[in-house]
Design a protein around this motif. Structure first.
Motif, PDB file in Angstrom:
ATOM      1  N   ASP A  60      -6.914  12.162   0.701  1.00 41.18           N
ATOM      2  CA  ASP A  60      -5.759  11.644   1.429  1.00 41.18           C
ATOM      3  C   ASP A  60      -4.563  11.557   0.487  1.00 41.18           C
ATOM      4  O   ASP A  60      -4.651  10.954  -0.583  1.00 41.18           O
ATOM      5  CB  ASP A  60      -6.072  10.260   2.006  1.00 41.18           C
ATOM      6  CG  ASP A  60      -7.248  10.308   2.975  1.00 41.18           C
ATOM      7  OD1 ASP A  60      -7.287  11.242   3.800  1.00 41.18           O
ATOM      8  OD2 ASP A  60      -8.114   9.427   2.901  1.00 41.18           O
ATOM      9  N   ASP A  61      -3.474  12.146   0.920  1.00 43.50           N
ATOM     10  CA  ASP A  61      -2.265  12.150   0.108  1.00 43.50           C
ATOM     11  C   ASP A  61      -1.066  12.241   1.033  1.00 43.50           C
ATOM     12  O   ASP A  61      -1.194  12.578   2.220  1.00 43.50           O
ATOM     13  CB  ASP A  61      -2.274  13.312  -0.877  1.00 43.50           C
ATOM     14  CG  ASP A  61      -1.272  13.133  -2.007  1.00 43.50           C
ATOM     15  OD1 ASP A  61      -0.702  12.026  -2.108  1.00 43.50           O
ATOM     16  OD2 ASP A  61      -1.037  14.085  -2.765  1.00 43.50           O
ATOM     17  N   ALA A  72      14.525   2.929  -2.707  1.00 44.91           N
ATOM     18  CA  ALA A  72      13.922   1.987  -1.756  1.00 44.91           C
ATOM     19  C   ALA A  72      13.253   2.724  -0.607  1.00 44.91           C
ATOM     20  O   ALA A  72      12.160   2.341  -0.155  1.00 44.91           O
ATOM     21  CB  ALA A  72      14.992   1.035  -1.226  1.00 44.91           C
ATOM     22  N   ARG A  73      13.884   3.789  -0.123  1.00 45.82           N
ATOM     23  CA  ARG A  73      13.274   4.578   0.949  1.00 45.82           C
ATOM     24  C   ARG A  73      11.956   5.195   0.482  1.00 45.82           C
ATOM     25  O   ARG A  73      10.956   5.194   1.215  1.00 45.82           O
ATOM     26  CB  ARG A  73      14.249   5.672   1.384  1.00 45.82           C
ATOM     27  CG  ARG A  73      13.820   6.435   2.610  1.00 45.82           C
ATOM     28  CD  ARG A  73      14.785   7.552   2.890  1.00 45.82           C
ATOM     29  NE  ARG A  73      16.170   7.091   2.902  1.00 45.82           N
ATOM     30  CZ  ARG A  73      17.210   7.900   2.839  1.00 45.82           C
ATOM     31  NH1 ARG A  73      17.035   9.212   2.730  1.00 45.82           N
ATOM     32  NH2 ARG A  73      18.439   7.418   2.861  1.00 45.82           N
ATOM     33  N   ILE A  74      11.941   5.711  -0.731  1.00 44.78           N
ATOM     34  CA  ILE A  74      10.709   6.295  -1.276  1.00 44.78           C
ATOM     35  C   ILE A  74       9.645   5.218  -1.460  1.00 44.78           C
ATOM     36  O   ILE A  74       8.461   5.420  -1.158  1.00 44.78           O
ATOM     37  CB  ILE A  74      11.025   6.999  -2.608  1.00 44.78           C
ATOM     38  CG1 ILE A  74      12.006   8.150  -2.384  1.00 44.78           C
ATOM     39  CG2 ILE A  74       9.748   7.489  -3.279  1.00 44.78           C
ATOM     40  CD1 ILE A  74      12.562   8.740  -3.668  1.00 44.78           C
ATOM     41  N   ARG A  75      10.050   4.068  -1.959  1.00 41.81           N
ATOM     42  CA  ARG A  75       9.112   2.971  -2.185  1.00 41.81           C
ATOM     43  C   ARG A  75       8.491   2.477  -0.877  1.00 41.81           C
ATOM     44  O   ARG A  75       7.300   2.157  -0.827  1.00 41.81           O
ATOM     45  CB  ARG A  75       9.830   1.848  -2.911  1.00 41.81           C
ATOM     46  CG  ARG A  75       8.935   0.693  -3.315  1.00 41.81           C
ATOM     47  CD  ARG A  75       9.634  -0.207  -4.302  1.00 41.81           C
ATOM     48  NE  ARG A  75      10.905  -0.718  -3.805  1.00 41.81           N
ATOM     49  CZ  ARG A  75      12.091  -0.323  -4.232  1.00 41.81           C
ATOM     50  NH1 ARG A  75      12.193   0.613  -5.152  1.00 41.81           N
ATOM     51  NH2 ARG A  75      13.205  -0.862  -3.750  1.00 41.81           N
ATOM     52  N   HIS A  76       9.281   2.428   0.184  1.00 39.21           N
ATOM     53  CA  HIS A  76       8.748   1.977   1.472  1.00 39.21           C
ATOM     54  C   HIS A  76       7.699   2.951   2.001  1.00 39.21           C
ATOM     55  O   HIS A  76       6.707   2.527   2.612  1.00 39.21           O
ATOM     56  CB  HIS A  76       9.896   1.837   2.474  1.00 39.21           C
ATOM     57  CG  HIS A  76      10.837   0.729   2.127  1.00 39.21           C
ATOM     58  ND1 HIS A  76      12.095   0.609   2.684  1.00 39.21           N
ATOM     59  CD2 HIS A  76      10.718  -0.323   1.271  1.00 39.21           C
ATOM     60  CE1 HIS A  76      12.705  -0.450   2.188  1.00 39.21           C
ATOM     61  NE2 HIS A  76      11.884  -1.020   1.329  1.00 39.21           N
ATOM     62  N   ARG A  77       7.895   4.236   1.802  1.00 38.19           N
ATOM     63  CA  ARG A  77       6.871   5.208   2.214  1.00 38.19           C
ATOM     64  C   ARG A  77       5.578   4.999   1.439  1.00 38.19           C
ATOM     65  O   ARG A  77       4.475   5.089   1.990  1.00 38.19           O
ATOM     66  CB  ARG A  77       7.389   6.630   1.989  1.00 38.19           C
ATOM     67  CG  ARG A  77       8.527   7.035   2.893  1.00 38.19           C
ATOM     68  CD  ARG A  77       8.989   8.425   2.545  1.00 38.19           C
ATOM     69  NE  ARG A  77      10.235   8.771   3.228  1.00 38.19           N
ATOM     70  CZ  ARG A  77      11.134   9.595   2.737  1.00 38.19           C
ATOM     71  NH1 ARG A  77      10.929  10.160   1.561  1.00 38.19           N
ATOM     72  NH2 ARG A  77      12.242   9.858   3.413  1.00 38.19           N
ATOM     73  N   ARG A  78       5.713   4.725   0.141  1.00 40.63           N
ATOM     74  CA  ARG A  78       4.526   4.504  -0.685  1.00 40.63           C
ATOM     75  C   ARG A  78       3.767   3.254  -0.235  1.00 40.63           C
ATOM     76  O   ARG A  78       2.534   3.263  -0.139  1.00 40.63           O
ATOM     77  CB  ARG A  78       4.943   4.379  -2.145  1.00 40.63           C
ATOM     78  CG  ARG A  78       3.787   4.324  -3.121  1.00 40.63           C
ATOM     79  CD  ARG A  78       4.277   4.135  -4.534  1.00 40.63           C
ATOM     80  NE  ARG A  78       5.183   5.198  -4.938  1.00 40.63           N
ATOM     81  CZ  ARG A  78       6.453   5.030  -5.249  1.00 40.63           C
ATOM     82  NH1 ARG A  78       7.002   3.821  -5.196  1.00 40.63           N
ATOM     83  NH2 ARG A  78       7.194   6.047  -5.615  1.00 40.63           N
ATOM     84  N   ALA A  83      -0.844   0.709   2.597  1.00 41.03           N
ATOM     85  CA  ALA A  83      -1.329  -0.248   3.587  1.00 41.03           C
ATOM     86  C   ALA A  83      -2.230   0.426   4.616  1.00 41.03           C
ATOM     87  O   ALA A  83      -3.297  -0.109   4.975  1.00 41.03           O
ATOM     88  CB  ALA A  83      -0.147  -0.927   4.270  1.00 41.03           C
ATOM     89  N   GLN A  84      -1.837   1.600   5.103  1.00 39.36           N
ATOM     90  CA  GLN A  84      -2.646   2.286   6.102  1.00 39.36           C
ATOM     91  C   GLN A  84      -3.986   2.736   5.519  1.00 39.36           C
ATOM     92  O   GLN A  84      -5.039   2.606   6.168  1.00 39.36           O
ATOM     93  CB  GLN A  84      -1.881   3.481   6.660  1.00 39.36           C
ATOM     94  CG  GLN A  84      -0.651   3.101   7.475  1.00 39.36           C
ATOM     95  CD  GLN A  84      -0.059   4.296   8.210  1.00 39.36           C
ATOM     96  OE1 GLN A  84      -0.766   5.212   8.587  1.00 39.36           O
ATOM     97  NE2 GLN A  84       1.244   4.290   8.400  1.00 39.36           N
ATOM     98  N   HIS A  99      -6.109  -7.440  -0.194  1.00 40.45           N
ATOM     99  CA  HIS A  99      -5.574  -8.267   0.887  1.00 40.45           C
ATOM    100  C   HIS A  99      -6.258  -7.950   2.211  1.00 40.45           C
ATOM    101  O   HIS A  99      -6.673  -8.861   2.952  1.00 40.45           O
ATOM    102  CB  HIS A  99      -4.075  -8.049   1.004  1.00 40.45           C
ATOM    103  CG  HIS A  99      -3.447  -8.743   2.178  1.00 40.45           C
ATOM    104  ND1 HIS A  99      -3.266 -10.107   2.221  1.00 40.45           N
ATOM    105  CD2 HIS A  99      -2.977  -8.265   3.367  1.00 40.45           C
ATOM    106  CE1 HIS A  99      -2.709 -10.454   3.368  1.00 40.45           C
ATOM    107  NE2 HIS A  99      -2.519  -9.342   4.077  1.00 40.45           N
ATOM    108  N   ALA A 100      -6.407  -6.668   2.538  1.00 41.01           N
ATOM    109  CA  ALA A 100      -7.005  -6.295   3.821  1.00 41.01           C
ATOM    110  C   ALA A 100      -8.492  -6.609   3.871  1.00 41.01           C
ATOM    111  O   ALA A 100      -9.039  -6.868   4.950  1.00 41.01           O
ATOM    112  CB  ALA A 100      -6.773  -4.802   4.081  1.00 41.01           C
TER     113      ALA A 100
END
Length: 405
Positions: free
Chosen positions: A198-199, A246-252, A257-258, A319-320
Motif C-alpha cells: 500500500d502506497d 500543509a497540503r502534502i502533510r494532510h495527504r500523508r 489514518a486510513q 490510537h486506532a
C-alpha cells in the motif's frame, strides 16, 4: 478514553491578529523560561513550574513586561507546564527553542469551564474562548464527549482548534482476529505479511516542480537586518511554501489514518519494527576534522524516510488499536530484511534489489518488503508467546508440548 477533535476556525481579521500576538507571547515565555532553567542548571540549581509561574505573575506588574497581560493567563501557565513536562521527559538541554519562522504559533486553554461550544447550523459551530469572544468553526463531526481542553494552532496559513475530549468509550477487548506483520518502507509505504503493498503519492509532479521553484525564489529573496528579518517578498514565498507543505502533510496524515484503521479492524495483532527514526535520519555531514561520506545520498534517503511519515503512522496505529481491540507489538528490526522467511538463513546477498529477495541458501523468492513483513510477524508472535527477554519484563513462556499432550 481521551481523543482529539480538530476543526477549522473562521477567525475575524482582528481575532487572527490577536491569535498571532498570543502565539508570539507564548513563544517568548517558552524561550525565556527555558533559558532560565538552563542558567539554573549551569549553577547546579533547579527551578520548577511553581516558581516560574510566581515570577511570571510578578513580571506582569512591571511596566516593561506589561505585554504579558495581553495574553490569557491560563495559556501562559500552560506554556510553563508544557515546558516542565518536556524538560522532565527529554532533559533541559535537549528541549528546543521555539523559532519565530520555523515554529507555528500554538497555545492551549486548559480550563474546560472557560470553553463554551454550541452548534449554529449543520456546518458551523461556535466556541467562546477567553479574550477572544465567540469564534466560529466548521462543524465537520460531532464532539462526541466532554471537553477537557482546547488548543489553537496555525497550520499552512489556516487556524485550527483541537479539542481534547473524553468520549466515554472503554478500551475494546481483544478481537481475536488473525495477526499481521507490517514493514514500513521508502519505495512502498506499508508492506504487509499477507502480500499487501500500500502506497500513495503525497506530492504530484506539478507540486514537486512548484515547490522546487518556490525554494529557489526563497533562496534568492532579499534578507534584511540578519537571518530572521526578511523582506515582504521573502515572507510571501515562505507563506506559499507553508501552504503547499500543509497540503502534502494532510495527504500523508489521511493515508496513515486510513491504513491504521484498516489494519486494526481486520487483525488482532499488528507487529511493527521498533525503529529509531531520529537516529536513522541524522545528518551524515560530519565535522571539519572528519567530514562525512556520501552526504548527498544520505540526505536524499533522509528526505525519503521522512516523506513517508513512519512515526505518524505508528501513532495512528496505536490510537486506532484502542477502539478495535488490536495489540501493537514492536519488535527488534535487526536483520528482518536480510533473513529468509522460509529457511531463516541470514545473508545480505539475498536481497538482490529494493524489491527482489532471493535466498542464496534455499532459493526462496519473494518481494523484499513482504519477506521482511513476514519476519516481523514471526518476531512479534515470538514475543507475544514467550515474553520479552528484557530485564524489565517477566519471561512468559508457552507450556511445553509434554504438558499439553
Amino acid at each position: 478514553m481521551l481523543t482529539g477533535r480538530r476543526y477549522l476556525l473562521a477567525f475575524m481579521p482582528e481575532q487572527a491578529a490577536y491569535a498571532e500576538t498570543v502565539g508570539a507571547i507564548c513563544r517568548a515565555v517558552w524561550n525565556t523560561a527555558l533559558e532560565q532553567r538552563r542558567e539554573y542548571r549551569r549553577r547546579g540549581a533547579w527551578i520548577n513550574y511553581s516558581e516560574q509561574a510566581r515570577q511570571m505573575a510578578e513580571a506582569k506588574k512591571d511596566p516593561d513586561c506589561g505585554w504579558l497581560a495581553d495574553a490569557p493567563s491560563h495559556t501562559l501557565q500552560q506554556t510553563l507546564r508544557d515546558l516542565e513536562r518536556a524538560c522532565k521527559t527529554h532533559g533541559t538541554w535537549k528541549v528546543r527553542w521555539r523559532s519565530k519562522t520555523r515554529t507555528a504559533p500554538s497555545f492551549r486553554f486548559p480550563d474546560p469551564e472557560q470553553i463554551a461550544v454550541r452548534r449554529l447550523s449543520r456546518r458551523w459551530g461556535e466556541v467562546r474562548l477567553p479574550k477572544f469572544g465567540p469564534v466560529r468553526f466548521r462543524w465537520t463531526r460531532p464532539l462526541g464527549g466532554v471537553i477537557r481542553n482546547a488548543t489553537v494552532s496555525r497550520d499552512g496559513g489556516r487556524w485550527y482548534i483541537s479539542f481534547c475530549v473524553e468520549d466515554g468509550v472503554a478500551e475494546a477487548a481483544p478481537n481475536g482476529k488473525p495477526p499481521i506483520g507490517v514493514d514500513r518502507g521508502v519505495a512502498v509505504a506499508v508492506a504487509t505479511s499477507d502480500g499487501g503493498l500500500d502506497d500513495r503519492a503525497f506530492v504530484t509532479r506539478g507540486e514537486a516542480v512548484r515547490l522546487k521553484r518556490l525554494q529557489q525564489r526563497l533562496s534568492r529573496s532579499l534578507r534584511v537586518h540578519g537571518r530572521n528579518h526578511g523582506s515582504n517578498r521573502r515572507d510571501n514565498v515562505r507563506a506559499e511554501i507553508g501552504r503547499l507543505n500543509a497540503r502534502i502533510r494532510h495527504r500523508r496524515v489521511d493515508f496513515a489514518a486510513q491504513e491504521a484503521v484498516r489494519l486494526v479492524r481486520g487483525h488482532g495483532l499488528v507487529a511493527v519494527e521498533r525503529l529509531r527514526i531520529k537516529d536513522m535520519t541524522a545528518s551524515a555531514r560530519g565535522t571539519v576534522e572528519q567530514p562525512g561520506r556520501n552526504v548527498k545520498a544520505k540526505a536524499g534517503l533522509n528526505r525519503a524516510i521522512l516523506s513517508k511519515g513512519w512515526g505518524g503512522f505508528l501513532l495512528k496505529l496505536e490510537h486506532a488499536a484502542r477502539y478495535h481491540g488490536a495489540k501493537i507489538e514492536k519488535v527488534n528490526p535487526a536483520y528482518t530484511s536480510q533473513t529468509c522467511n522460509a529457511c531463516k538463513h541470514v545473508a545480505p546477498e539475498s536481497r538482490k534489489s529494493q524489491a527482489v529477495f532471493r535466498c542464496v541458501a534455499c532459493g526462496h523468492q519473494d518481494h523484499a518488503d513482504v519477506n521482511a513483513a513476514k519476519n516481523i510477524l514471526a518476531a512479534g508472535l515470538a514475543v507475544t508467546g514467550r515474553g520479552d527477554l528484557g530485564a524489565t519484563r517477566s519471561a512468559k513462556r508457552q507450556p511445553s508440548a509434554r504438558l499439553t499432550a
